[in-house]
Design a protein around this motif. Structure first.
Motif, short mmCIF file in Angstrom:
data_model
loop_
_atom_site.label_atom_id
_atom_site.label_comp_id
_atom_site.label_asym_id
_atom_site.label_seq_id
_atom_site.Cartn_x
_atom_site.Cartn_y
_atom_site.Cartn_z
N TYR A 388 -3.30 59.57 27.17
CA TYR A 388 -2.91 59.39 28.50
C TYR A 388 -1.65 59.97 28.97
CZ TYR A 388 -0.83 55.34 26.09
OH TYR A 388 -0.15 54.66 25.18
N ALA A 389 -1.23 60.92 28.32
CA ALA A 389 0.06 61.55 28.85
C ALA A 389 -0.18 62.20 30.13
CB ALA A 389 0.37 62.75 27.68
N ALA A 390 0.91 62.09 30.85
CA ALA A 390 1.18 62.49 32.17
C ALA A 390 1.76 63.69 32.09
CB ALA A 390 1.72 61.32 33.08
N PHE A 391 1.12 64.80 31.88
CA PHE A 391 1.82 66.25 31.88
C PHE A 391 1.99 66.75 33.49
CE2 PHE A 391 -0.34 66.13 27.71
CZ PHE A 391 0.80 66.35 26.84
N PRO A 392 3.01 67.76 33.39
CA PRO A 392 3.18 68.40 34.68
C PRO A 392 2.03 69.07 35.25
CG PRO A 392 4.59 69.25 32.94
CD PRO A 392 3.91 68.03 32.49
N PRO A 393 1.67 69.49 36.27
CA PRO A 393 0.56 70.12 36.75
C PRO A 393 1.00 71.88 36.62
CG PRO A 393 1.60 69.64 38.71
CD PRO A 393 2.31 68.79 37.66
N ALA A 394 -0.19 72.52 36.42
CA ALA A 394 0.03 73.96 36.17
C ALA A 394 0.24 74.47 37.66
CB ALA A 394 -1.33 74.61 35.57
N ALA A 395 1.54 74.74 38.04
CA ALA A 395 1.81 75.45 39.14
C ALA A 395 3.13 76.37 38.93
CB ALA A 395 2.03 74.54 40.29
N PRO A 396 3.32 77.61 39.30
CA PRO A 396 4.29 78.30 39.24
C PRO A 396 5.85 77.70 40.14
CG PRO A 396 2.64 79.69 40.65
CD PRO A 396 2.02 78.42 40.18
N GLY A 397 6.80 78.03 39.50
CA GLY A 397 8.15 77.46 40.22
C GLY A 397 8.19 76.05 40.37
N LEU A 398 7.81 75.42 39.72
CA LEU A 398 7.56 73.88 39.79
C LEU A 398 9.01 73.06 39.41
CD1 LEU A 398 5.49 71.96 41.06
CD2 LEU A 398 4.96 71.32 38.72
N GLY A 399 9.90 73.91 38.81
CA GLY A 399 11.18 73.32 38.29
C GLY A 399 12.08 72.94 39.12
N GLU A 400 12.16 73.62 40.38
CA GLU A 400 13.04 73.03 41.40
C GLU A 400 12.59 71.91 42.02
OE1 GLU A 400 12.47 76.95 44.21
OE2 GLU A 400 12.23 76.95 41.72
N VAL A 401 11.09 71.86 42.27
CA VAL A 401 10.55 70.69 42.80
C VAL A 401 10.78 69.44 42.31
CG1 VAL A 401 8.42 69.78 44.19
CG2 VAL A 401 8.84 72.41 43.62
N MET A 402 10.75 69.60 40.65
CA MET A 402 10.78 68.46 40.13
C MET A 402 12.39 68.17 39.78
SD MET A 402 7.78 67.66 38.84
CE MET A 402 8.62 66.22 37.70
N THR A 403 13.31 69.02 40.00
CA THR A 403 14.69 68.42 40.19
C THR A 403 14.67 67.80 41.49
OG1 THR A 403 15.43 70.55 39.07
CG2 THR A 403 16.92 69.55 40.57
N THR A 404 14.12 68.16 42.43
CA THR A 404 13.98 67.25 43.77
C THR A 404 13.62 65.78 43.64
OG1 THR A 404 13.93 69.13 45.04
CG2 THR A 404 13.09 67.10 46.21
N PHE A 405 12.33 65.76 42.81
CA PHE A 405 11.75 64.49 42.48
C PHE A 405 12.89 63.37 41.89
CE2 PHE A 405 9.81 62.28 38.74
CZ PHE A 405 9.15 61.16 39.52
N TYR A 406 13.44 64.10 40.68
CA TYR A 406 14.38 63.26 40.01
C TYR A 406 15.68 63.00 40.73
CZ TYR A 406 11.50 64.31 35.76
OH TYR A 406 10.56 64.44 34.67
N SER A 407 16.10 63.85 41.68
CA SER A 407 17.18 63.63 42.47
C SER A 407 16.73 62.25 43.55
CB SER A 407 17.74 64.70 43.49
OG SER A 407 18.02 65.85 42.72
N SER A 408 15.62 62.41 43.92
CA SER A 408 15.22 61.36 44.72
C SER A 408 15.44 59.91 44.10
CB SER A 408 13.82 61.52 45.34
OG SER A 408 13.42 62.60 45.95
N PHE A 409 14.89 59.99 42.97
CA PHE A 409 15.00 58.65 42.14
C PHE A 409 16.57 58.18 41.96
CE2 PHE A 409 15.65 56.49 38.05
CZ PHE A 409 15.15 55.35 38.21
N ASN A 410 17.16 59.10 41.66
CA ASN A 410 18.84 59.10 41.50
C ASN A 410 19.38 58.42 42.58
OD1 ASN A 410 21.77 60.26 41.97
ND2 ASN A 410 21.55 60.16 39.74
N GLU A 411 19.10 58.83 43.79
CA GLU A 411 19.24 58.07 45.06
C GLU A 411 19.00 56.51 44.97
OE1 GLU A 411 20.29 61.66 48.15
OE2 GLU A 411 18.34 60.93 47.90
N ALA A 412 17.95 56.23 44.86
CA ALA A 412 17.59 55.02 44.88
C ALA A 412 18.16 54.08 43.68
CB ALA A 412 15.79 54.95 44.60
#
Length: 443
Positions: A388-412
């Motif tokens: 049941y591992a939650a792997f990242p989706p297969a999409a190019p250039g996703l690194g910067e988007v994931m950084t945004t995701f983690y930054s959002s959690f950081n602010e919360a």
């Protein structure tokens, strides 16, 4: 292993830089001459009977796992007189930056170890070759692995990675701290109610039992896991829209932030402070990667255990990534080298029980079922998460988007914004990044 964990953190914090590097240098890859040199003497990885080939292999195993990997390569070389594999190791954050330029200039490796979440980017730019023939020749199928990790090697329904392992987030518990609070040190909590009850008892004994890090390592990865446990996703099915501000995502984020508000965690936890506190007996529960197992085994004064993540939401889920083998495209393809590379990939996959000692769950089912892997009690304890591992989706250039995701959690987590606002703002930024990626990568 602590150094290896630091390298992973630095790598994943470089999302924007890696995306830029890929854009600037990968466009020229795979578009040059592709003349074949020599007739192939292989059969998709089963064996190789041609002239001796020297293969270059790049990886980012800079920690204790690197020593294990090199020993396996040495064993392979000793058993294959007509294939010699030379290993070059870089820190992961340097590795992904160096690889595009090296391939573009004709100085790239023949084989590259790559994280699952990097496959789509390098496949989209023509840096790595399709491996469907390898899977077919070796009769590999989803049943030989776990569906989650097998599907992760696909991009646009074509295979670019042969999975070697899976490294998930695990649940570490300090037996001594639990015992002092009157908890059974051999029964870690597995459900939300059990988790809440245990934290309540720990708080009564003066212990803030679950430190919530605002950083990607480890709070962001914990939120990633919980979001999926609540039934949410980071993106829609086509990875065209970010969805990590959905009701399940907000609920998961709020649950974590409430850990701080209710006194189960200090506010503003420093980077790695949660892990250091766990080792020093200042907290009881810690969510971190499987790679910490070997570091903890060195600390004989810490009485600890590890198990799959507790199910806090409506379903089981755990953040995870996977190392995959890829074959790098060359300006002039040498079919003998390609055949030799396939033999190496198959061989190491078969010997991944030895690799598991470095703190990885083997991707190959026969290896996971072996007595050798079962003997690795702590690593084997996290093997169930593969299903049941939650792997990242297969999409190019996703690194910067994931950084945004983690930054959002950081602010919360730092209380800069309420969870809903932090995630809404993050999704707005992420959607612009996803739109830019579609233009950049043509998908």
């Amino acid at each position: 292993m602590m150094h290896s964990e630091m390298s992973r953190r630095r790598l994943l914090g470089l999302g924007i830089g890696l995306g830029t590097a890929a854009t600037l240098t990968l466009a020229g890859c795979g578009g040059g001459s592709s003349s074949d040199r020599g007739a192939t003497a292989g059969n998709g990885g089963k064996d190789y009977t041609g002239p001796k080939v020297d293969l270059k292999l790049w990886n980012g195993f800079t920690g204790g796992d690197g020593d294990i990997f090199k020993k396996l390569v040495e064993q392979f070389n000793s058993e294959h007189q007509n294939i010699a594999v030379g290993v070059t190791t870089y820190r992961w954050e340097d590795y992904y930056v160096k690889l595009p330029g090296a391939v573009s200039s004709g100085n790239g490796p023949d084989i590259a170890v790559m994280h699952m979440d990097q496959l789509a980017t390098f496949a989209a730019r023509g840096v790595i070759a399709e491996l469907d023939d390898v899977a077919k020749a070796l009769a590999f199928s989803e049943g030989d692995f776990a569906p989650t990790v097998w599907k992760g090697g696909l991009y646009k329904n074509k295979r670019y990675g042969i999975p070697l392992d899976m490294h998930p987030l695990g649940f570490y518990y300090n037996r001594s701290v639990m015992q002092k609070a009157g908890l059974d040190p051999n029964k870690p909590p597995t459900t939300r109610d059990e988790y809440t009850a245990a934290l309540t008892e720990l708080k009564k004994s003066g212990v803030q039992g679950f430190w919530v890090s605002p950083f990607q390592f480890t709070g962001g990865m914990t939120f990633y896991s919980l979001l999926h446990q609540w039934g949410g996703t980071l993106f829609d099915a086509e990875v065209t829209k970010a969805t990590f501000n959905s009701d399940p995502a907000v609920e998961a984020c709020t649950w974590l932030v409430d850990m701080i508000k209710r006194g189960h965690s200090p506010a503003n936890v420093g980077q790695d402070a949660d892990y250091l506190a766990f080792k020093s007996g200042k907290n009881a529960f810690h969510w971190n990667g499987i790679w910490q197992i070997n570091d903890l085994k060195k600390n004989t004064d810490v009485q600890w255990g590890v198990s799959p993540l507790p199910q806090i939401g409506s379903q089981r889920a755990a953040w995870a990534n996977s190392h995959n083998f890829t074959i790098v495209k060359q300006r002039g393809a040498d079919n003998n080298k390609i055949s030799g590379a396939k033999v190496f990939i198959n061989w190491l996959s078969q010997h991944s029980a030895d690799w598991a000692a470095g703190g990885q769950v083997p991707a190959r089912k026969t290896v996971r079922d072996s007595a050798e892997f079962t003997a690795l009690a702590e690593v084997n304890a996290l093997a169930p998460e593969l299903e049941y591992a939650a792997f990242p989706p297969a999409a190019p250039g996703l690194g910067e988007v994931m950084t945004t995701f983690y930054s959002s959690f950081n602010e919360a987590a730092l209380g800069k914004k309420p969870p809903k606002q932090a995630l809404d703002d993050g999704v707005a930024k992420a959607n612009k990044q996803l739109e830019d990626n579609r233009k950049k990568y043509g998908s």
